[in-house]
Design an enzyme around this catalytic site. Structure first.
Site, PDB file in Angstrom:
ATOM      1  CG  HIS A 228      -1.946   1.095   1.201  1.00  0.00           C
ATOM      2  ND1 HIS A 228      -1.688   2.328   1.753  1.00  0.00           N
ATOM      3  CD2 HIS A 228      -3.191   1.159   0.689  1.00  0.00           C
ATOM      4  CE1 HIS A 228      -2.748   3.116   1.590  1.00  0.00           C
ATOM      5  NE2 HIS A 228      -3.675   2.431   0.953  1.00  0.00           N
ATOM      6  CD  GLU A 268      -8.491  -3.563   7.808  1.00  0.00           C
ATOM      7  OE1 GLU A 268      -8.651  -2.493   7.184  1.00  0.00           O
ATOM      8  OE2 GLU A 268      -9.427  -4.234   8.256  1.00  0.00           O
ATOM      9  CG  HIS A 270      -4.173   1.687   5.331  1.00  0.00           C
ATOM     10  ND1 HIS A 270      -4.538   1.522   4.017  1.00  0.00           N
ATOM     11  CD2 HIS A 270      -5.122   1.058   6.063  1.00  0.00           C
ATOM     12  CE1 HIS A 270      -5.659   0.832   3.948  1.00  0.00           C
ATOM     13  NE2 HIS A 270      -6.043   0.530   5.181  1.00  0.00           N
ATOM     14  CD  GLU A 285      -8.981   1.158   7.377  1.00  0.00           C
ATOM     15  OE1 GLU A 285     -10.119   1.577   7.106  1.00  0.00           O
ATOM     16  OE2 GLU A 285      -8.237   0.609   6.553  1.00  0.00           O
TER      17      GLU A 285
END
Length: 311
Positions: A228, A268, A270, A285
């Site tokens: 990402h 998660e 990022h 996240e």
């Protein structure tokens, strides 16, 4: 070789969604909370503060500005925001309606440059709020992340056009198509090797492009990892997040890739940045910032578990 030390600092809940993180001029970490419309601040000692925006504005990427403030995009409110280290917030509406600003970075000209995902434009805003927009020569391209290159230009990813773009401060645009079809590039950062490094979220690859436009792609061991965002550490190693596989990874200039599992399943990851304390920090996240530190070897350089990958 020892694994890096990873510790998580809980700052909010999953309903808030820490998304991007950057080091501020005040020695703290600043991060966006994309779902709750807040900007957060975390000191390396663990003290955190929240600054509310409108709940549905969707703050995404945040970066230090030339004026000692932090600048961020409001993806859903179609604004550029500015917050000082003391918490004063200013917001600047953009000329193009529903343009969806996403990536933002400080340019070599003392302005902030940003992408407009829904308008196929690159924007420029001065510290006093004057906005200029530059159209791209493609439609439906979804320009995403943007960074300043070592050549005095801005480089950005075109997620849906499958290309890397370059814009100089006069507004001249050049596009570089990627070798892998439907790779969907997202994050991009400047490397210490003079090239730009980027992730291909749909292809499971890390890419490198020289300022002359030569592209090399490095497949990840897990092609479903969904890389990402990226940043570069003090010794020139590029760090990246793997949103889909709950890891952070590194890639050296010669293409050697190392991956490290995060301690909490499904966190998660990022955004990722080099923090003011010399460690790497990534926004999770699910509601935390993770601090990643690596032990030095006898020669003063970090040690890592390394595994070469095919180019």
């Amino acid at each position: 070789m020892p694994q890096p030390s990873i510790e998580e600092h809980k700052v909010t809940g999953p309903e808030s969604g820490p998304y991007a993180v950057t080091a501020g001029p005040d020695g703290a970490l600043w991060y966006t909370q994309v779902h709750s419309g807040r900007i957060g601040r975390l000191t390396p000692a663990g003290a955190h503060t929240d600054y509310p925006l409108s709940a549905d504005c969707g703050p995404t990427i945040i970066t230090p500005g030339p004026d000692g403030a932090l600048w961020f995009t409001e993806y859903q409110a179609h604004r550029i925001g500015r917050i000082t280290p003391t918490g004063r917030i200013d917001e600047f509406p953009l000329p193009t309606p529903a343009c969806g600003p996403f990536g933002i970075t400080q340019g070599p000209d003392g302005a902030l440059w940003f992408t407009e995902t829904a308008a196929d434009r690159i924007g420029r805003i001065t510290p006093d709020g004057q906005v200029t927009e530059y159209p791209l020569p493609v439609t439906g391209a979804f320009p995403s992340a943007i960074t300043a290159g070592g050549d005095g230009a801005l480089w950005f990813t075109l997620n849906q056009a499958n290309a890397i773009g370059r814009i100089d401060t006069a507004g001249t645009v050049r596009l570089h198509p990627l070798p892998t079809e439907a790779a969907a590039p997202v994050g991009i950062t400047a490397g210490q090797d003079g090239a730009l490094w980027f992730v291909e979220i749909a292809a499971g690859q890390i890419g490198r492009i020289t300022t002359d436009g030569d592209i090399t792609e490095f497949p990840l061991p897990d092609r479903e990892a969904r890389p990402h965002a990226l940043t570069t550490d003090a010794d020139g190693t590029v760090w990246f997040t793997e949103w889909g596989s709950n890891r952070v990874g590194t890639i050296t200039p010669d293409g050697t890739i190392t991956e490290h599992d995060l301690p909490t399943p499904g966190s998660e990851p990022h955004g990722i940045t080099l923090g003011p304390d010399g460690a790497l920090w990534t926004a999770l996240e699910t509601g935390a910032l993770a601090r990643i530190s690596h032990a030095p070897t006898s020669d003063g350089h970090p040690t890592r578990n390394e595994a070469p990958v095919r180019q």
